[in-house]
Design a protein around this motif. Structure first.
Motif, mmCIF file in Angstrom:
data_model
loop_
_atom_site.group_PDB
_atom_site.id
_atom_site.type_symbol
_atom_site.label_atom_id
_atom_site.label_comp_id
_atom_site.label_asym_id
_atom_site.label_seq_id
_atom_site.Cartn_x
_atom_site.Cartn_y
_atom_site.Cartn_z
ATOM 1 N N PRO A 119 0.825 -1.220 0.000
ATOM 2 C CA PRO A 119 0.000 0.000 0.000
ATOM 3 C C PRO A 119 0.855 1.266 0.000
ATOM 4 C CG PRO A 119 -0.855 -1.575 1.586
ATOM 5 C CD PRO A 119 0.463 -2.121 1.093
ATOM 6 N N GLN A 120 2.001 1.239 0.652
ATOM 7 C CA GLN A 120 2.877 2.412 0.714
ATOM 8 C C GLN A 120 3.410 2.783 -0.676
ATOM 9 O OE1 GLN A 120 2.893 -0.154 2.848
ATOM 10 N NE2 GLN A 120 2.258 0.884 4.714
ATOM 11 N N ASP A 121 3.534 1.796 -1.563
ATOM 12 C CA ASP A 121 3.999 2.058 -2.926
ATOM 13 C C ASP A 121 3.005 2.925 -3.705
ATOM 14 O OD1 ASP A 121 6.190 0.427 -2.409
ATOM 15 O OD2 ASP A 121 5.331 -1.320 -3.426
ATOM 16 N N LEU A 122 1.780 3.046 -3.219
ATOM 17 C CA LEU A 122 0.748 3.808 -3.923
ATOM 18 C C LEU A 122 0.694 5.272 -3.490
ATOM 19 C CD1 LEU A 122 -2.000 1.055 -3.846
ATOM 20 C CD2 LEU A 122 -0.694 1.819 -5.837
ATOM 21 N N GLU A 123 1.661 5.715 -2.713
ATOM 22 C CA GLU A 123 1.742 7.110 -2.273
ATOM 23 C C GLU A 123 1.564 8.047 -3.465
ATOM 24 O OE1 GLU A 123 1.994 10.392 0.008
ATOM 25 O OE2 GLU A 123 2.248 8.418 0.911
ATOM 26 N N GLY A 124 0.577 8.959 -3.368
ATOM 27 C CA GLY A 124 0.342 9.948 -4.404
ATOM 28 C C GLY A 124 -0.399 9.438 -5.631
ATOM 29 N N LYS A 125 -0.773 8.169 -5.651
ATOM 30 C CA LYS A 125 -1.463 7.588 -6.807
ATOM 31 C C LYS A 125 -2.975 7.673 -6.610
ATOM 32 C CE LYS A 125 2.441 6.502 -8.561
ATOM 33 N NZ LYS A 125 3.057 7.488 -9.385
ATOM 34 N N THR A 126 -3.717 7.316 -7.644
ATOM 35 C CA THR A 126 -5.173 7.312 -7.598
ATOM 36 C C THR A 126 -5.661 5.875 -7.485
ATOM 37 O OG1 THR A 126 -5.260 9.295 -8.968
ATOM 38 C CG2 THR A 126 -7.269 7.966 -8.848
ATOM 39 N N VAL A 127 -6.616 5.636 -6.584
ATOM 40 C CA VAL A 127 -7.178 4.313 -6.360
ATOM 41 C C VAL A 127 -8.668 4.360 -6.703
ATOM 42 C CG1 VAL A 127 -7.659 2.530 -4.628
ATOM 43 C CG2 VAL A 127 -5.505 3.809 -4.545
ATOM 44 N N ALA A 134 -14.083 4.596 3.316
ATOM 45 C CA ALA A 134 -13.388 3.505 4.007
ATOM 46 C C ALA A 134 -11.974 3.343 3.454
ATOM 47 C CB ALA A 134 -14.170 2.201 3.865
ATOM 48 N N THR A 135 -11.812 3.525 2.140
ATOM 49 C CA THR A 135 -10.487 3.432 1.526
ATOM 50 C C THR A 135 -9.602 4.587 1.973
ATOM 51 O OG1 THR A 135 -11.428 2.269 -0.367
ATOM 52 C CG2 THR A 135 -9.266 3.282 -0.678
ATOM 53 N N GLU A 136 -10.166 5.804 2.006
ATOM 54 C CA GLU A 136 -9.404 6.955 2.502
ATOM 55 C C GLU A 136 -8.962 6.719 3.940
ATOM 56 O OE1 GLU A 136 -12.284 10.064 1.927
ATOM 57 O OE2 GLU A 136 -11.503 10.580 -0.053
ATOM 58 N N SER A 137 -9.852 6.182 4.751
ATOM 59 C CA SER A 137 -9.544 5.902 6.154
ATOM 60 C C SER A 137 -8.430 4.861 6.264
ATOM 61 C CB SER A 137 -10.801 5.422 6.873
ATOM 62 O OG SER A 137 -10.523 5.076 8.197
ATOM 63 N N TYR A 138 -8.484 3.832 5.437
ATOM 64 C CA TYR A 138 -7.468 2.781 5.418
ATOM 65 C C TYR A 138 -6.088 3.376 5.126
ATOM 66 C CZ TYR A 138 -4.727 -1.084 3.449
ATOM 67 O OH TYR A 138 -3.737 -1.982 3.152
ATOM 68 N N PHE A 139 -6.007 4.174 4.047
ATOM 69 C CA PHE A 139 -4.714 4.762 3.688
ATOM 70 C C PHE A 139 -4.261 5.801 4.710
ATOM 71 C CE2 PHE A 139 -5.598 3.028 -0.583
ATOM 72 C CZ PHE A 139 -4.390 2.395 -0.803
ATOM 73 N N ARG A 140 -5.190 6.525 5.310
ATOM 74 C CA ARG A 140 -4.840 7.511 6.348
ATOM 75 C C ARG A 140 -4.200 6.782 7.544
ATOM 76 N NH1 ARG A 140 -8.948 10.362 5.743
ATOM 77 N NH2 ARG A 140 -10.364 9.199 7.070
ATOM 78 N N ARG A 141 -4.773 5.630 7.944
ATOM 79 C CA ARG A 141 -4.196 4.848 9.045
ATOM 80 C C ARG A 141 -2.783 4.397 8.723
ATOM 81 N NH1 ARG A 141 -9.259 2.523 9.002
ATOM 82 N NH2 ARG A 141 -8.470 0.610 8.064
ATOM 83 N N LEU A 142 -2.497 4.160 7.441
ATOM 84 C CA LEU A 142 -1.162 3.731 7.023
ATOM 85 C C LEU A 142 -0.223 4.903 6.780
ATOM 86 C CD1 LEU A 142 -2.075 0.915 4.459
ATOM 87 C CD2 LEU A 142 -1.337 0.643 6.837
ATOM 88 N N GLY A 143 -0.753 6.131 6.820
ATOM 89 C CA GLY A 143 0.054 7.311 6.565
ATOM 90 C C GLY A 143 0.380 7.495 5.093
#
Length: 145
Positions: A119-127, A134-143
């Motif tokens: 998931p960290q490899d997707l920094e700055g990408k579009t999902v 829920a997806t925004e929350s997931y990535f926010r928890r991962l920073g």
């Protein structure tokens, strides 16, 4: 006082009617009404999109409703304080689906040849997702932005 019960409209509608039939309840739907009949005088049914069920329960329009954990997570992710208690509480885990009886899993997927592996490899990408909050929350928890 009648139990106000939300039945998922759309792809899960027939499977839900069959689930209730196996439990001894007959639900009669019509394409012209959002209020199916049920052969229990203490239950009042309403057809609601599964995506909206948690909101209708949280707002008190319904006493209970059938929806997926994914839609509860999406509802919870849009609350003002995601760390606070949920406004809806799952009371039973019913395993049924429109085509099979297996549980559904949500996964983060990329093409096999993709350079992205975490998931960290997707920094700055579009999902692309149906569960935006829920997806925004997931990535926010991962920073991960």
């Amino acid at each position: 006082m009648k139990l106000r019960l939300g039945i998922p409209k759309g792809s899960l509608q027939d499977a839900t009617v069959q689930l209730f039939a196996r439990a001894g309840f007959n639900i009669y739907t019509s394409t012209r009404s959002y209020f199916p009949a049920i052969d229990d005088p203490e239950i009042e049914c309403m057809l609601i999109r599964a995506q909206e069920m948690a909101r209708y329960v949280a707002d008190g329009v319904l006493d209970a409703g059938l929806t997926g954990q994914d839609w509860i997570a999406e509802h919870d992710a849009q609350r003002p304080s995601p760390d606070g208690p949920s406004s809806v509480v799952p009371v039973a885990d019913l395993v049924y689906a429109k085509q099979s009886f297996g549980k559904v899993r949500w996964v983060l997927a990329v093409p096999e040849e993709s350079p992205f592996r975490t998931p960290q490899d997707l920094e700055g990408k579009t999902v692309a997702t149906e569960l935006v909050r829920a997806t925004e929350s997931y990535f926010r928890r991962l920073g991960v932005s």
